[in-house]
Enzyme design. Structure first.
Site, mmCIF file in Angstrom:
data_model
loop_
_atom_site.group_PDB
_atom_site.id
_atom_site.type_symbol
_atom_site.label_atom_id
_atom_site.label_comp_id
_atom_site.label_asym_id
_atom_site.label_seq_id
_atom_site.Cartn_x
_atom_site.Cartn_y
_atom_site.Cartn_z
ATOM 1 N N ASP A 128 0.839 -1.190 0.000
ATOM 2 C CA ASP A 128 0.000 0.000 0.000
ATOM 3 C C ASP A 128 0.882 1.251 0.000
ATOM 4 O OD1 ASP A 128 -2.235 -1.609 0.192
ATOM 5 O OD2 ASP A 128 -2.394 -1.410 2.376
ATOM 6 N N ARG A 129 0.308 2.349 -0.427
ATOM 7 C CA ARG A 129 1.057 3.603 -0.527
ATOM 8 C C ARG A 129 1.750 3.980 0.787
ATOM 9 N NH1 ARG A 129 -1.556 9.554 -2.036
ATOM 10 N NH2 ARG A 129 0.385 10.749 -1.833
#
EC number: 5.4.99.-
Length: 293
Positions: free
Chosen positions: A134-135
């Site tokens: 995920d970012r």
């Protein structure tokens, strides 16, 4: 990109069957045929229906993956901790998106790896993400430098033979020293982003060990046995222990971290080309280390 294997037995076998045992899929045969690749038997152009003899050498020449204008090139910073002809391992900072999408199309990890490959003079310019983060999750990401390496690692993902481990700091005191969270995960109604534990979800297993308990939070070590979207975040939120900083799943932002306290600190895999076992580790980033202190 070329790969060569020698037939080491006298079993009757055609070229296609032999290459299939080495991971060359039907889709790859199509790409080789229509995109400028080739198959050589003992250095001479061969056909997939040709019969092989013992000690024959079969070489696959993969067509190059050329520059794609749809994926921008970025020369942003990359923390590369390992690289060979087939793979790159990057230590990704929190906040850097892994693949181009709505949040960022110009300066993601993929864009930066593409820039790195261009600078290195590579002919294959399409990075393939094997272990996506995920970012706002930091840590190790495995990138395949060409489609064949990606296909080989996809097999290991499907058999869960890539050992992926994380550190997380979760809200509250986790009482059990060790546990296995075995709860199915699916999309939350029509929400494009959020996931939740639900009966009709996909099988999901998250194993954890408590490393340290604080006054308001617990530091846990985690091993994934499946790879669902937001799996760790969803499982711990469901247990009323959301990750610190994870406001999407109920984690507090008041203890000094404003992104989910999750770090991919370790993974290992067997190199499909050399047979060597690779192991990589990444230290805790500063924001999580400060939380523990």
């Amino acid at each position: 990109m070329e790969f060569t294997w020698r037939k080491d037995n006298d079993q009757e076998q055609k070229v296609k069957s032999f290459l299939g045992t080495h991971g060359v899929s039907h889709r790859m045969f199509t790409q080789i045929k229509h995109n400028g690749g080739d198959i050589l038997v003992n250095g001479v152009h061969g056909r997939t229906v040709d019969w092989l003899q013992e000690n024959d050498e079969v070489t696959v020449i993969m067509p190059p993956e050329l520059d794609n204008d749809l994926v921008a090139t970025s020369y942003g910073e990359l923390d590369i901790i390992y690289e060979d002809a087939n793979f790159i391992v990057v230590n990704k900072p929190a906040g850097l998106t892994t693949v181009p999408g709505h949040a960022d199309r110009e300066d993601t990890l993929v864009n930066r790896v593409k820039g790195h490959l261009k600078q290195a003079g590579a002919t294959d310019l399409v990075p393939h993400i094997v272990t996506r983060l995920d970012r706002f999750t930091s840590g190790l990401v495995l990138v395949a430098k060409h489609r064949f390496a990606h296909a080989m690692m996809d097999k290991q993902l499907q058999t869960h033979s890539i050992d992926k481990r994380y550190y997380a700091i979760v809200s509250g005191i986790v009482e059990q020293d060790h546990g296995m969270i075995d709860l199915p995960i699916g999309r939350k109604d029509d929400d494009f982003i959020r996931r939740e534990v639900r009966e009709d979800g996909r099988e999901s297993q998250t194993e954890y060990w408590v490393k340290e308990r604080g006054t308001h939070a617990t530091w846990v070590q985690i091993q994934l046995h499946t790879g669902r979207t937001h799996q760790i975040r969803v499982h711990f939120s469901h247990l009323n222990h959301p990750l610190l900083g994870d406001d999407i799943y109920g984690g507090t932002l008041e203890l000094g971290i404003t992104r989910q306290a999750l770090h991919a600190y370790y993974f290992s895999f067997d190199d499909p080309f050399t047979g060597e076992k690779h192991e990589f580790t990444s230290p805790l980033p500063e924001d999580m280390r400060v939380l523990l202190e």
